[in-house]
Design an enzyme around this catalytic site. Structure first.
Site, PDB file in Angstrom:
ATOM      1  N   GLU A 130      44.731  20.878  30.723  1.00  0.00           N
ATOM      2  CA  GLU A 130      43.447  20.532  30.658  1.00  0.00           C
ATOM      3  C   GLU A 130      42.795  22.125  31.142  1.00  0.00           C
ATOM      4  O   GLU A 130      43.860  23.044  31.096  1.00  0.00           O
ATOM      5  CB  GLU A 130      43.023  19.470  31.410  1.00  0.00           C
ATOM      6  CG  GLU A 130      43.422  20.542  32.998  1.00  0.00           C
ATOM      7  CD  GLU A 130      42.989  19.210  33.984  1.00  0.00           C
ATOM      8  OE1 GLU A 130      44.089  19.417  34.769  1.00  0.00           O
ATOM      9  OE2 GLU A 130      41.659  19.205  35.225  1.00  0.00           O
ATOM     10  N   CYS A 170      45.143  60.700  58.450  1.00  0.00           N
ATOM     11  CA  CYS A 170      45.006  60.517  57.210  1.00  0.00           C
ATOM     12  C   CYS A 170      42.969  59.918  57.308  1.00  0.00           C
ATOM     13  O   CYS A 170      43.282  58.855  57.747  1.00  0.00           O
ATOM     14  CB  CYS A 170      45.214  60.144  56.030  1.00  0.00           C
ATOM     15  SG  CYS A 170      43.853  60.401  54.880  1.00  0.00           S
ATOM     16  N   LYS A 194      41.408  25.777  31.727  1.00  0.00           N
ATOM     17  CA  LYS A 194      41.070  26.275  33.172  1.00  0.00           C
ATOM     18  C   LYS A 194      39.155  26.605  33.372  1.00  0.00           C
ATOM     19  O   LYS A 194      39.496  26.925  32.213  1.00  0.00           O
ATOM     20  CB  LYS A 194      41.508  27.292  33.853  1.00  0.00           C
ATOM     21  CG  LYS A 194      41.424  27.912  35.275  1.00  0.00           C
ATOM     22  CD  LYS A 194      42.477  28.226  35.801  1.00  0.00           C
ATOM     23  CE  LYS A 194      42.702  29.426  36.737  1.00  0.00           C
ATOM     24  NZ  LYS A 194      41.197  29.383  37.073  1.00  0.00           N
ATOM     25  N   ASP A 240      35.689  28.687  34.141  1.00  0.00           N
ATOM     26  CA  ASP A 240      35.437  29.234  34.705  1.00  0.00           C
ATOM     27  C   ASP A 240      34.028  29.028  35.498  1.00  0.00           C
ATOM     28  O   ASP A 240      33.230  29.746  34.963  1.00  0.00           O
ATOM     29  CB  ASP A 240      35.667  30.710  33.557  1.00  0.00           C
ATOM     30  CG  ASP A 240      35.261  32.554  34.327  1.00  0.00           C
ATOM     31  OD1 ASP A 240      35.792  31.611  35.689  1.00  0.00           O
ATOM     32  OD2 ASP A 240      35.356  32.813  33.492  1.00  0.00           O
ATOM     33  N   CYS A 281      47.071  65.480  49.800  1.00  0.00           N
ATOM     34  CA  CYS A 281      46.611  64.171  49.386  1.00  0.00           C
ATOM     35  C   CYS A 281      44.767  64.929  48.962  1.00  0.00           C
ATOM     36  O   CYS A 281      44.575  66.194  50.356  1.00  0.00           O
ATOM     37  CB  CYS A 281      46.403  64.179  51.021  1.00  0.00           C
ATOM     38  SG  CYS A 281      45.317  62.763  51.340  1.00  0.00           S
ATOM     39  N   CYS A 335      50.534  59.768  50.294  1.00  0.00           N
ATOM     40  CA  CYS A 335      50.154  61.109  52.092  1.00  0.00           C
ATOM     41  C   CYS A 335      50.263  60.951  52.811  1.00  0.00           C
ATOM     42  O   CYS A 335      51.219  59.525  53.346  1.00  0.00           O
ATOM     43  CB  CYS A 335      48.139  60.853  51.605  1.00  0.00           C
ATOM     44  SG  CYS A 335      48.186  61.192  53.216  1.00  0.00           S
ATOM     45  N   CYS A 391      42.634  64.639  53.361  1.00  0.00           N
ATOM     46  CA  CYS A 391      43.074  65.484  54.031  1.00  0.00           C
ATOM     47  C   CYS A 391      44.364  66.855  53.934  1.00  0.00           C
ATOM     48  O   CYS A 391      44.529  67.547  54.894  1.00  0.00           O
ATOM     49  CB  CYS A 391      43.787  64.498  55.123  1.00  0.00           C
ATOM     50  SG  CYS A 391      45.385  64.018  54.366  1.00  0.00           S
ATOM     51  N   TYR A 404      38.164  17.129  38.814  1.00  0.00           N
ATOM     52  CA  TYR A 404      39.606  17.540  38.361  1.00  0.00           C
ATOM     53  C   TYR A 404      40.969  17.034  39.443  1.00  0.00           C
ATOM     54  O   TYR A 404      41.892  16.911  39.287  1.00  0.00           O
ATOM     55  CB  TYR A 404      39.939  18.758  37.339  1.00  0.00           C
ATOM     56  CG  TYR A 404      40.075  20.251  38.399  1.00  0.00           C
ATOM     57  CD1 TYR A 404      40.398  20.433  39.503  1.00  0.00           C
ATOM     58  CD2 TYR A 404      38.780  20.684  37.525  1.00  0.00           C
ATOM     59  CE1 TYR A 404      39.926  21.550  40.381  1.00  0.00           C
ATOM     60  CE2 TYR A 404      38.237  21.787  38.685  1.00  0.00           C
ATOM     61  CZ  TYR A 404      38.682  22.598  39.228  1.00  0.00           C
ATOM     62  OH  TYR A 404      38.933  23.206  39.865  1.00  0.00           O
ATOM     63  N   LYS A 426      47.339  31.505  31.747  1.00  0.00           N
ATOM     64  CA  LYS A 426      45.826  32.469  31.490  1.00  0.00           C
ATOM     65  C   LYS A 426      45.716  32.699  29.910  1.00  0.00           C
ATOM     66  O   LYS A 426      47.138  32.828  29.569  1.00  0.00           O
ATOM     67  CB  LYS A 426      45.849  33.717  32.632  1.00  0.00           C
ATOM     68  CG  LYS A 426      45.880  32.991  34.531  1.00  0.00           C
ATOM     69  CD  LYS A 426      44.400  32.276  34.518  1.00  0.00           C
ATOM     70  CE  LYS A 426      43.837  32.899  34.303  1.00  0.00           C
ATOM     71  NZ  LYS A 426      43.910  34.081  35.707  1.00  0.00           N
TER      72      LYS A 426
END
Ligand code: IVH
Length: 682
Positions: free
Chosen positions: A117, A438, A119, A121, A408, A432, A411, A229, A317
């Site tokens: 069935e 950090c 899906k 949204d 990084c 990092c 930092c 459903y 999907k």
């Protein structure tokens, strides 16, 4: 207050409330706590009654619900509202069918029915009927606890207030999707714009915003619909099959989806998927895939679920939507595990109804693989709620290829790609090396700690965490519980009421579920699902901690016990053990535990004869697959282990059992055949 001051204040309050309303109603994204919002409204109402001639006709006190309750009550779902695993390819669907049969110990060629069935949204809702009357309606929330939106759901014409026909059980919880169809969405958005309000981004947002209105009269004016459903708690069975149950929903007055069909093979299911995909644009409402479910409900019961998704269903999907735009720059973000992630800043573009301006580039290997540079024209894709991705370069913009910095960006500490000691493989992720020192890692970790699925502290979101960190008030989780609220009440944008509310929100979380507390630590590979599994396995935090410390070397009984947890991989086990054995982490946890108490998890079933027992299966099982036997034992509260030791209580031995049976006999452990075991648990 003087009239001039009142006029100014009324204008200010009006602006603030209207802005908050716009976010709440149109974006379904509140920008302030309910308490802060209530305080503003209360002040405006008071001023308007003191200076009635200053009250404008379009004051938010006139246009929005007369009596905002401020908050929806919470409803604990008696049966959890699960999510679905995803399939993306035809092969994933065949694998799903094969997996289901294998679990049930069925032959690969055996005939088995599945429903397919669309899906939808929208957003899911649960409707509780008692003796045929609608008594409660709730949102999904986090799957365990949702919001009480009974009044709002009662306004939907497609939700019967009393059931039609006959034969429903005394308690019946019908679940389904609340949505807005395309035609209604267009009309509704046109009216919004006409009224000078911002248009909703897509039907899903419009449905969510409309359902969560504080004033049900507003919900009543919105064109919300409902497809039934599935179901939650029921006091008696409603059918033997999925199809039959949905047919009964229709007879009781619910709308059910007319594209639902029954199939006997993966090939038929896939063909139906492609049919629905072709019809998609003409269906009149948004769908994002096809859901397949095992039709026979007794088989569904045997299959059960793993962590948050049933084994008997999957969502296939639709492919992601794509678009072409310009990549303007590549920024670097530092996450809570220190991972440096390149983020593509894009010229904003609408993809599948949503404006996209950022996309992830994952890591530097991906930058290299795509050969992507600032200035290039790129193709991007967006699938559902997943972060948009860059697929390929469409046109070279002549820029310069830049990989990630070796330090990084936050930092300045070295950022490196680890080499796996065992395999010698170089990690794709550059990290990092500064740990919680950090600021980016510390802040991201704290944001995760307070997030909705973790400590879920009302009024303490990303913005506040950053502010409190910058001020030096919150450096690690324990600091949240020693905040100075007097100081906070003096901060701009806070005030006494919100400081007080924050205090009580924090107070409320001093008792916390085991699984939430573990998830909140943000350990790699230990998400919500694994946290659930781990908490149910160890039941108490103390026991878990002792076991993890004992499993330090990834060897021995404790380690074997940990990785025997059904549904949890070695990666999660390893990362969990490593985390608890780092001294700095141990200190952070110890400090935190001084302020909070972690509630023990509940054993799944305490009255079964095998609850709390450690069971080992060996040899060939003839009635059940090994996976089903294991899952069943765990659902009855037993621990399933892969090896026999002094801790083993029961050995279930099928034909061909060898060394494990021998060892168990030597140790004097109770041994059962498969049939004896079945007698024991039934
Ligand atoms: S069945 C245990 N059927 O998808 C399975 N879900 O990703 C319960 N959804 O939270 C869900 N259409 O909101 C099912 N036909 C459908 C659906 C559907 C949409 C949503 C639902 C659920 C989410 C899971």
């Amino acid at each position: 207050m003087s009239e001039i001051a009142a006029k100014k204040r009324i204008a200010f309050l009006t602006r603030e409330i209207k802005a908050a309303d716009a976010f709440y109603y149109q974006e379904d994204a509140p920008v302030m706590t309910d308490a802060a919002y209530d305080a503003l409204r209360k002040e405006l109402i008071a001023l308007e009654s003191e200076f009635p001639h200053l009250a404008s006709k379009d004051s938010p006190t006139q246009t929005v619900g007369a009596k905002p309750s401020g908050k929806f009550g919470k409803i604990k779902h008696k049966v959890a509202m699960l999510s679905l695993d995803n399939a993306f390819t035809d092969e994933d669907v065949s694998d799903f069918v094969a997996r289901v049969k294998r679990f049930l110990s069925m032959d690969e060629t055996a005939k088995m029915s599945f429903t397919a069935e669309p899906k939808i949204d929208g957003l899911s809702a649960a409707l509780r009927y008692e003796k045929g009357r609608l008594i409660r309606g709730a949102t999904r929330g986090d799957g365990k606890v949702g919001e009480d939106v009974t009044k709002n759901l009662s306004t939907l014409a497609t939700i019967p207030k009393t059931l039609k026909g006959e034969g429903w059980p005394d308690v019946l919880e019908v679940r389904g999707e609340v949505y807005i169809d395309h035609a209604d969405f267009e009309t509704m958005n046109a009216a919004q714009v006409e009224a000078g309000k911002e248009a909703y981004k897509n039907p899903r947002n419009a449905a969510a915003g409309s359902l969560r209105q504080i004033d049900p009269n507003i919900t009543a004016q919105r064109p919300l619909k409902f497809f039934a459903y599935t179901w939650g708690e029921i006091s008696a069975p409603i059918s033997d099959t999925q199809m039959g149950a949905v047919e009964r929903f229709a007879a009781w007055g619910f709308e059910v989806n007319d594209q639902m069909k029954r199939h006997d093979s993966a090939e038929q299911m896939i063909a139906h998927y492609h049919e629905i995909e072709e019809k998609r644009a003409g269906l009149g409402y948004d769908i994002d895939g096809v859901v397949y479910k095992v039709n026979d409900l007794s088989l569904q019961a045997r299959l059960g679920f793993v962590s948050r998704a049933p084994r008997w269903a999957i969502a296939h999907k639709f492919p992601a939507e794509k678009a072409i735009t310009k990549l303007e720059a590549i920024d670097v973000q530092v996450g809570r595990t220190g991972a440096l992630t390149p983020v593509a800043r894009l010229t904003p573009i609408t993809v599948g109804g949503v404006v996209v301006s950022n996309a992830t580039l994952h890591n530097e290997d991906e930058i290299q693989r795509l050969g992507v540079k600032p200035g290039d024209t790129v193709e991007i894709q967006r699938a559902g709620d997943v972060i948009p991705q860059v697929l390929r370069v469409v046109e070279d913009g002549g820029g310069k290829l830049t990989l990630l910095p070796h330090h990084c960006p936050i930092c300045g500490a070295p950022a490196v790609r680890d080499v796996d000691k065992k395999t010698g493989r170089i990690d794709v992720v550059r990290r990092c090396t500064n740990g919680l020192s950090c600021p980016a890692q510390a802040i991201e970790g704290l944001k995760h700690f307070v997030s909705r699925r973790a400590f879920d502290i009302d009024g303490l979101g990303a913005k506040q965490v950053e502010l409190f960190y910058q001020k030096g008030w919150v450096k690690e989780p324990a600091d949240i519980f020693t905040l100075d609220f007097e100081q906070i009440s003096k901060l701009e944008g806070f005030g006494e009421t919100s400081a007080k509310n924050l205090k009580s929100a924090i107070e409320e979380r001093k008792e916390i579920d085991f699984a939430r507390a573990l998830y909140a630590l943000g350990i790699r590979h230990v998400g919500q699902g694994n946290s659930d599994l781990i908490s149910k396995h160890f039941l108490s935090w103390g026991k878990m901690q002792t076991a993890l410390i004992a499993a330090k070397d990834h060897m021995g009984e404790e380690w074997a016990d940990l990785i025997s947890i059904d549904g949890m991989g070695e990666a999660a086990g390893g990362s969990l053990v490593d985390f608890f054995n780092v001294e700095q982490n141990a200190k952070v946890i110890e400090k935190l535990l001084n302020h909070i108490s972690v509630i023990d998890a509940q054993a799944p079933s305490s009255d079964s004869p095998v609850s709390g027992k450690t069971v080992v299966f060996t040899g060939k099982l003839e009635k059940f697959s090994r996976d089903e036997a294991k899952a069943k034992a765990q659902s009855l509260g037993a621990k399933v282990s892969g090896s026999v030791s002094a801790k083993t209580d029961i050995l279930v031995a099928g034909p061909g059992a060898g060394s494990k049976l021998k060892k168990a006999t030597e140790l004097g452990i109770q041994t059962y055949t498969e049939d004896e075991w079945l007698d024991l648990i039934h």
